[in-house]
Design a protein around this motif. Structure first.
Motif, PDB file in Angstrom:
ATOM      1  N   SER A  94       0.771  -1.041   0.224  1.00  0.00           N
ATOM      2  CA  SER A  94       0.069   0.242   0.227  1.00  0.00           C
ATOM      3  C   SER A  94       0.624   1.477   0.346  1.00  0.00           C
ATOM      4  CB  SER A  94      -1.593  -0.060   1.076  1.00  0.00           C
ATOM      5  OG  SER A  94      -1.522  -1.329   1.672  1.00  0.00           O
ATOM      6  N   HIS A  95       2.348   0.980  -0.491  1.00  0.00           N
ATOM      7  CA  HIS A  95       2.875   2.518  -0.740  1.00  0.00           C
ATOM      8  C   HIS A  95       2.477   2.861  -1.505  1.00  0.00           C
ATOM      9  CE1 HIS A  95       6.361   0.409   1.947  1.00  0.00           C
ATOM     10  NE2 HIS A  95       5.489   0.379   2.637  1.00  0.00           N
ATOM     11  N   PRO A  96       1.928   4.222  -1.554  1.00  0.00           N
ATOM     12  CA  PRO A  96       1.100   5.188  -2.740  1.00  0.00           C
ATOM     13  C   PRO A  96       2.284   5.415  -3.628  1.00  0.00           C
ATOM     14  CG  PRO A  96       0.603   6.810  -1.489  1.00  0.00           C
ATOM     15  CD  PRO A  96       2.381   4.867  -0.264  1.00  0.00           C
ATOM     16  N   VAL A  97       3.357   5.758  -3.587  1.00  0.00           N
ATOM     17  CA  VAL A  97       4.137   6.969  -4.624  1.00  0.00           C
ATOM     18  C   VAL A  97       5.056   6.241  -5.143  1.00  0.00           C
ATOM     19  CG1 VAL A  97       4.770   9.038  -5.702  1.00  0.00           C
ATOM     20  CG2 VAL A  97       3.295   8.901  -3.610  1.00  0.00           C
ATOM     21  N   ILE A  98       5.500   5.880  -6.913  1.00  0.00           N
ATOM     22  CA  ILE A  98       6.933   5.493  -7.085  1.00  0.00           C
ATOM     23  C   ILE A  98       7.356   6.707  -7.495  1.00  0.00           C
ATOM     24  CG2 ILE A  98       6.267   2.855  -7.468  1.00  0.00           C
ATOM     25  CD1 ILE A  98       5.565   3.810 -10.596  1.00  0.00           C
ATOM     26  N   LYS A  99       8.472   6.680  -7.853  1.00  0.00           N
ATOM     27  CA  LYS A  99       8.843   7.650  -9.110  1.00  0.00           C
ATOM     28  C   LYS A  99       9.696   6.588 -10.201  1.00  0.00           C
ATOM     29  CE  LYS A  99      12.652  10.095  -9.318  1.00  0.00           C
ATOM     30  NZ  LYS A  99      13.464   9.817 -10.103  1.00  0.00           N
ATOM     31  N   SER A 100      10.278   7.102 -11.220  1.00  0.00           N
ATOM     32  CA  SER A 100      11.201   6.596 -12.626  1.00  0.00           C
ATOM     33  C   SER A 100      11.985   6.244 -11.640  1.00  0.00           C
ATOM     34  CB  SER A 100      11.585   7.335 -14.043  1.00  0.00           C
ATOM     35  OG  SER A 100      11.745   7.294 -14.294  1.00  0.00           O
ATOM     36  N   PHE A 101      12.745   5.018 -11.673  1.00  0.00           N
ATOM     37  CA  PHE A 101      13.964   4.905 -11.487  1.00  0.00           C
ATOM     38  C   PHE A 101      14.830   5.143 -12.774  1.00  0.00           C
ATOM     39  CE2 PHE A 101      18.016   2.437  -9.458  1.00  0.00           C
ATOM     40  CZ  PHE A 101      18.250   3.070  -8.671  1.00  0.00           C
ATOM     41  N   GLU A 102      15.079   5.407 -14.042  1.00  0.00           N
ATOM     42  CA  GLU A 102      15.548   5.876 -15.479  1.00  0.00           C
ATOM     43  C   GLU A 102      16.323   7.287 -14.979  1.00  0.00           C
ATOM     44  OE1 GLU A 102      15.761   3.770 -17.196  1.00  0.00           O
ATOM     45  OE2 GLU A 102      14.249   2.377 -16.510  1.00  0.00           O
ATOM     46  N   PRO A 103      17.590   7.518 -15.318  1.00  0.00           N
ATOM     47  CA  PRO A 103      18.598   8.323 -15.772  1.00  0.00           C
ATOM     48  C   PRO A 103      17.450   9.822 -16.195  1.00  0.00           C
ATOM     49  CG  PRO A 103      18.968   6.544 -17.036  1.00  0.00           C
ATOM     50  CD  PRO A 103      17.536   5.972 -16.718  1.00  0.00           C
ATOM     51  N   GLY A 104      16.942  10.469 -16.010  1.00  0.00           N
ATOM     52  CA  GLY A 104      16.710  12.010 -16.627  1.00  0.00           C
ATOM     53  C   GLY A 104      15.008  11.696 -16.224  1.00  0.00           C
ATOM     54  N   GLU A 105      14.700  11.080 -15.773  1.00  0.00           N
ATOM     55  CA  GLU A 105      13.207  11.412 -15.742  1.00  0.00           C
ATOM     56  C   GLU A 105      13.268  11.221 -14.141  1.00  0.00           C
ATOM     57  OE1 GLU A 105      11.925   7.644 -19.159  1.00  0.00           O
ATOM     58  OE2 GLU A 105      11.867   7.828 -16.456  1.00  0.00           O
TER      59      GLU A 105
END
Length: 156
Positions: free
Chosen positions: A115-126
């Motif tokens: 139930s962790h709500p937020v992810i971010k891109s783990f890609e360069p420049g994103e």
């Protein structure tokens, strides 16, 4: 939609995935918001939304420390010998999982299990973030060192 969008491949500055564009995680009908919660240019056919979600608001304005990634690849794919297309970082615990274009979709699986709500891109420049709960995208978030790799991590 422009000829190239940061959530599509190929990115002129990143490795192409089998020579075609692929959509990563965000359905095309989901609007995007900037760090102030203001709506930015949304993809064709986007629905009107009143404001950014509270999870993305906290991510954009109230984080005070870096989230430490669990590794240089999808935790489950590395363990099981799987493959991934792109990587996502859970901003609650640092779990690195594979995107929804990957066969196993471990980032989404991590959300359903934790139930962790937020992810971010783990890609360069994103530097975008996605809230699973409210199905909203924040186009750019403040990023701490270590939260965006300098190179794309490929599956072994």
């Amino acid at each position: 939609m422009p000829a190239w969008h940061p959530l599509l491949r190929p990115n002129p500055d990143a490795p192409a995935h089998r020579g075609r564009q692929t959509r990563c995680d965000r359905p095309s009908h989901i609007p995007m918001f900037d760090t102030r919660g203001a709506r930015t240019e949304a993809p064709h056919g986007a629905r009107a939304m009143k404001k950014a979600c509270s999870h993305l608001e906290a991510t954009a304005h109230h984080r005070t420390a870096s989230t430490h990634p669990s590794g240089h690849g999808c935790v489950e794919c590395l363990k099981d010998g799987g493959e991934w297309v792109h990587l996502r970082l859970c901003l609650t615990c640092g779990h690195v999982g594979c995107c929804d274009d990957s066969p196993s979709r471990h980032a989404t699986g991590h959300f359903h299990a934790s139930s962790h709500p937020v992810i971010k891109s783990f890609e360069p420049g994103e530097d975008w973030a996605w809230c699973f709960v409210d199905e909203q995208l924040l186009e750019r978030i403040p990023t701490f060192p270590g939260e965006s790799p300098s190179a794309h991590y490929s599956a072994p």
